[in-house]
Design an enzyme around this catalytic site. Structure first.
Site, PDB file in Angstrom:
ATOM      1  CE  LYS A 152      -1.714   2.866   2.882  1.00 10.66           C
ATOM      2  NZ  LYS A 152      -1.734   4.081   2.067  1.00 10.66           N
ATOM      3  CD  GLU A 227      12.453   3.942   8.948  1.00  2.98           C
ATOM      4  OE1 GLU A 227      12.460   4.793   9.873  1.00  2.98           O
ATOM      5  OE2 GLU A 227      12.368   4.233   7.761  1.00  2.98           O
ATOM      6  CB  CYS A 261      12.646   8.733   9.205  1.00  2.00           C
ATOM      7  SG  CYS A 261      13.304   7.672   7.926  1.00  2.00           S
ATOM      8  CD  GLU A 351       9.804  12.141  12.062  1.00  2.62           C
ATOM      9  OE1 GLU A 351       8.685  11.630  12.197  1.00  2.62           O
ATOM     10  OE2 GLU A 351      10.766  11.546  11.545  1.00  2.62           O
TER      11      GLU A 351
HETATM   12  P1  NDP Z   1       1.631   8.191   8.432  1.00  2.00           P
HETATM   13  O1  NDP Z   1       2.316   7.414   9.473  1.00  2.00           O
HETATM   14  O2  NDP Z   1       0.245   8.649   8.657  1.00  2.00           O
HETATM   15  O3  NDP Z   1       1.602   7.383   7.035  1.00  2.00           O
HETATM   16  C1  NDP Z   1       2.471   6.338   6.664  1.00  2.00           C
HETATM   17  C2  NDP Z   1       1.703   5.259   5.937  1.00  2.00           C
HETATM   18  O4  NDP Z   1       0.774   4.651   6.831  1.00  2.00           O
HETATM   19  C3  NDP Z   1       0.860   5.793   4.779  1.00  2.00           C
HETATM   20  O5  NDP Z   1       0.845   4.851   3.720  1.00  2.00           O
HETATM   21  C4  NDP Z   1      -0.500   5.911   5.413  1.00  2.00           C
HETATM   22  O6  NDP Z   1      -1.561   5.896   4.490  1.00  2.00           O
HETATM   23  C5  NDP Z   1      -0.532   4.682   6.293  1.00  2.00           C
HETATM   24  N1  NDP Z   1      -1.524   4.720   7.357  1.00  2.00           N
HETATM   25  C6  NDP Z   1      -2.118   5.800   7.924  1.00  2.00           C
HETATM   26  N2  NDP Z   1      -3.000   5.413   8.858  1.00  2.00           N
HETATM   27  C7  NDP Z   1      -2.971   4.064   8.907  1.00  2.00           C
HETATM   28  C8  NDP Z   1      -3.650   3.085   9.674  1.00  2.00           C
HETATM   29  N3  NDP Z   1      -4.546   3.424  10.597  1.00  2.00           N
HETATM   30  N4  NDP Z   1      -3.374   1.787   9.463  1.00  2.00           N
HETATM   31  C9  NDP Z   1      -2.467   1.417   8.545  1.00  2.00           C
HETATM   32  N5  NDP Z   1      -1.801   2.310   7.774  1.00  2.00           N
HETATM   33  C10 NDP Z   1      -2.030   3.613   7.950  1.00  2.00           C
HETATM   34  O7  NDP Z   1       2.520   9.421   8.104  1.00  2.00           O
HETATM   35  P2  NDP Z   1       2.051  10.724   7.322  1.00  2.00           P
HETATM   36  O8  NDP Z   1       2.308  10.389   5.926  1.00  2.00           O
HETATM   37  O9  NDP Z   1       0.689  11.187   7.635  1.00  2.00           O
HETATM   38  O10 NDP Z   1       3.031  11.796   7.932  1.00  2.00           O
HETATM   39  C11 NDP Z   1       2.791  12.346   9.236  1.00  2.00           C
HETATM   40  C12 NDP Z   1       4.076  12.511   9.965  1.00  2.00           C
HETATM   41  O11 NDP Z   1       4.677  11.237  10.120  1.00  2.00           O
HETATM   42  C13 NDP Z   1       5.130  13.307   9.225  1.00  2.00           C
HETATM   43  O12 NDP Z   1       4.967  14.668   9.409  1.00  2.00           O
HETATM   44  C14 NDP Z   1       6.378  12.777   9.849  1.00  2.00           C
HETATM   45  O13 NDP Z   1       6.606  13.407  11.071  1.00  2.00           O
HETATM   46  C15 NDP Z   1       6.066  11.329  10.085  1.00  2.00           C
HETATM   47  N6  NDP Z   1       6.556  10.458   9.007  1.00  2.00           N
HETATM   48  C16 NDP Z   1       7.675   9.748   9.229  1.00  2.00           C
HETATM   49  C17 NDP Z   1       8.187   8.959   8.242  1.00  2.00           C
HETATM   50  C18 NDP Z   1       9.413   8.199   8.432  1.00  2.00           C
HETATM   51  O14 NDP Z   1      10.013   7.747   7.459  1.00  2.00           O
HETATM   52  N7  NDP Z   1       9.840   7.984   9.649  1.00  2.00           N
HETATM   53  C19 NDP Z   1       7.578   8.860   6.918  1.00  2.00           C
HETATM   54  C20 NDP Z   1       6.367   9.623   6.787  1.00  2.00           C
HETATM   55  C21 NDP Z   1       5.905  10.376   7.824  1.00  2.00           C
HETATM   56  P3  NDP Z   1      -2.149   7.236   3.788  1.00  2.00           P
HETATM   57  O15 NDP Z   1      -1.183   8.336   4.054  1.00  2.00           O
HETATM   58  O16 NDP Z   1      -2.212   6.864   2.373  1.00  2.00           O
HETATM   59  O17 NDP Z   1      -3.486   7.463   4.384  1.00  2.00           O
END
Ligand code: NDP
Length: 449
Positions: A152, A227, A261, A351
């Site tokens: 996904k 991660e 990250c 973050e």
């Molecule tokens: P999320 O953790 O929300 O998203 C990461 C993935 O998880 C996306 O594919 C998202 O889907 C999916 N997801 C969201 N909710 C659920 C759920 N309930 N069950 C299963 N999967 C889910 O990160 P965001 O993209 O919203 O970013 C928010 C913050 O997270 C950023 O500002 C940053 O601080 C942090 N972040 C950290 C990352 C890292 O590499 N450590 C990467 C990205 C974000 P979808 O978005 O399609 O709804």
């Protein structure tokens, strides 16, 4: 239907059908049906298929890089590097297929041997910051171990993953082995987490969602690799090559517009060198070229979305010591920003995921280690020093999964990557990642007459 935007222009670049729970179930069923044949593919043939996929990624490198740049807003040179890494990841795991094997263990009365068995169907949930690269870090070991996959992508950035699925079919991977289901986390992501047929979730994203993935996975005792977020320290000692440390520091915070990250967004500087380092850092930051991501010379593009810009804006107050320029027209732009902070300020604790670096002075080595470790996260970090013994001492003392000395790099195809503390657990990349996509089976054979 989801409208996919170019964050540099806010223009719609694609419309993608958002998957439903039923779509997710269909993909899981396809993966279930494909599993027995895929696990039975001879190791050398599975390796050959992964090598073909790697070669196709290379052949389509420029197309994939352009697509990633338009969808994520990252500089084209970064996208080219990430797509090249995707090919390298598939080559690496093609080579790993027949090098990840069991052992024989001396026991009384017989022979004991272990097998590495695939888990079955693996659900992979990836974020928007490095869409195709992070997908490949999970796909490579998952497929090499003989699992089938439902991936996904983030709703904001599904395009390169969808193209990769087409290339996988062109490479000869059987139907159902690699399924990409674009849709929201709360629908498709959650379904993967809860579905009884999914054996494991490989997740990259926020610590908050990671926590809910881990809780959801408990219902079916799914394996999880998480991660998650980071708040890494870039520790600069007064005995370091300050010019080199200052020249490198901006890219450790502003690379990918800070949406990384591993961002070294806490810049810890020994007091004795603080003023000189700050002067050099401001000069180096002023030279970061911010603008059109499709221009070869650009070093930083926009943020991913209006929401992300709003979130980042809330951190960029306090004592701003430098604020750069960014385009003022359409696009989710945010300038390179340096603030002076204490480790208690929100900009140093949370973050930010944007181009905001927090400068924090420290007194001595113990103080540096104390501040570096005073965070719930533990993903990455850097140590800049001229002393080899100090480098090793501090590297052992800092509580993170990935560290670099006199460098700010975190990720290599052949080396383990992952976090301590609330940055998650499990390791990606290298041979270590294979542990997370296989089970050890132990078989005892009695040989007595
Ligand atoms: P999320 O953790 O929300 O998203 C990461 C993935 O998880 C996306 O594919 C998202 O889907 C999916 N997801 C969201 N909710 C659920 C759920 N309930 N069950 C299963 N999967 C889910 O990160 P965001 O993209 O919203 O970013 C928010 C913050 O997270 C950023 O500002 C940053 O601080 C942090 N972040 C950290 C990352 C890292 O590499 N450590 C990467 C990205 C974000 P979808 O978005 O399609 O709804």
């Amino acid at each position: 239907m989801t409208v996919v935007l170019n964050p540099a222009t806010e223009e719609a670049i694609a419309e993608v059908q958002s998957a439903t729970v039923e779509d997710a179930d269909r993909a899981i069923e396809a993966a279930r049906r494909a599993f027995p044949a895929w696990r039975a593919v001879a190791p050398s043939d599975r390796a050959r298929l992964l090598r073909r996929l790697a070669a196709l990624v290379e052949e389509h490198g420029e197309e994939l890089a352009r697509l990633e740049t338009r969808n994520v807003g990252k500089p084209i040179q970064d996208s080219r590097g990430e797509v090249a890494m995707v090919a390298e990841v598939f080559y690496f795991y093609a080579g790993a297929v027949d090098k990840h094997h069991g052992e024989t263990i001396p026991v009384a009365g017989g022979v004991d041997l272990t097998f590495r068995e695939p888990l079955g169907i693996v659900g992979l949930i990836v974020p928007w910051n490095f869409p195709i690269a992070i997908a490949s870090w999970k796909l490579g070991p998952a497929l090499a171990c003989g699992n089938t996959v439902v991936l996904k992508p983030a709703e904001l950035t599904p395009l390169t993953a969808m193209r990769l699925a087409e290339l996988a079919l062109d490479a000869g991977l059987p139907e159902g082995v690699l399924n990409v289901v674009p849709g929201s986390g709360s629908v498709v992501g959650q379904r993967l987490v809860e579905h009884a047929d999914v054996a494991k979730i490989g997740f990259t994203g926020s610590t908050e969602v990671g926590r809910s993935v881990m809780a959801g996975a408990a219902g079916t005792i799914k394996r999880v690799t998480l991660e998650l977020g980071g708040k890494s320290a870039n520790i600069v000692f007064a005995d370091a090559d300050l010019e080199a440390a200052a020249a490198a520091a901006p890219f450790a915070v502003f690379g990918n517009a800070g949406q990384d990250c591993c961002a070294r967004s806490r810049i810890l500087v020994e007091r004795a060198a603080y003023d000189r380092f700050l002067e050099l850092l401001v000069q180096a930051t002023a030279e970061v070229r911010v603008g059109d991501p499709e221009d070869d010379a650009t070093q930083m593009g926009p943020l991913i979305s209006a929401d992300q810009r709003e979130k980042v804006t809330s951190y960029a107050d306090g004592t701003v010591v430098f604020r750069g320029n960014a385009p003022a027209d359409r696009g989710f732009w945010f300038p390179c920003t340096l603030v002076e902070a204490t480790n208690e300020d929100p900009v140093a604790r949370e973050e930010v995921f944007g181009p905001v670096g927090a400068l924090i002075p420290f007194d001595d080595e113990d103080d540096a280690v104390r501040i570096a470790n005073d965070t719930p996260y533990g993903l990455s970090g850097s140590i800049w020093t001229g002393g080899a013994a100090r480098a090793l001492r501090v590297a052992r003392a800092v509580e993170t999964g990935v560290l670099s000395v006199n460098s700010n790099t975190s990720v290599r195809v052949s080396t383990p990557f992952g976090g301590f503390k609330q940055s998650g657990f499990g390791r990606e990349l290298g041979m270590h990642a294979l542990e997370g996509y296989s089970e050890v089976k132990n078989v005892y054979i009695a040989t007595g007459g």
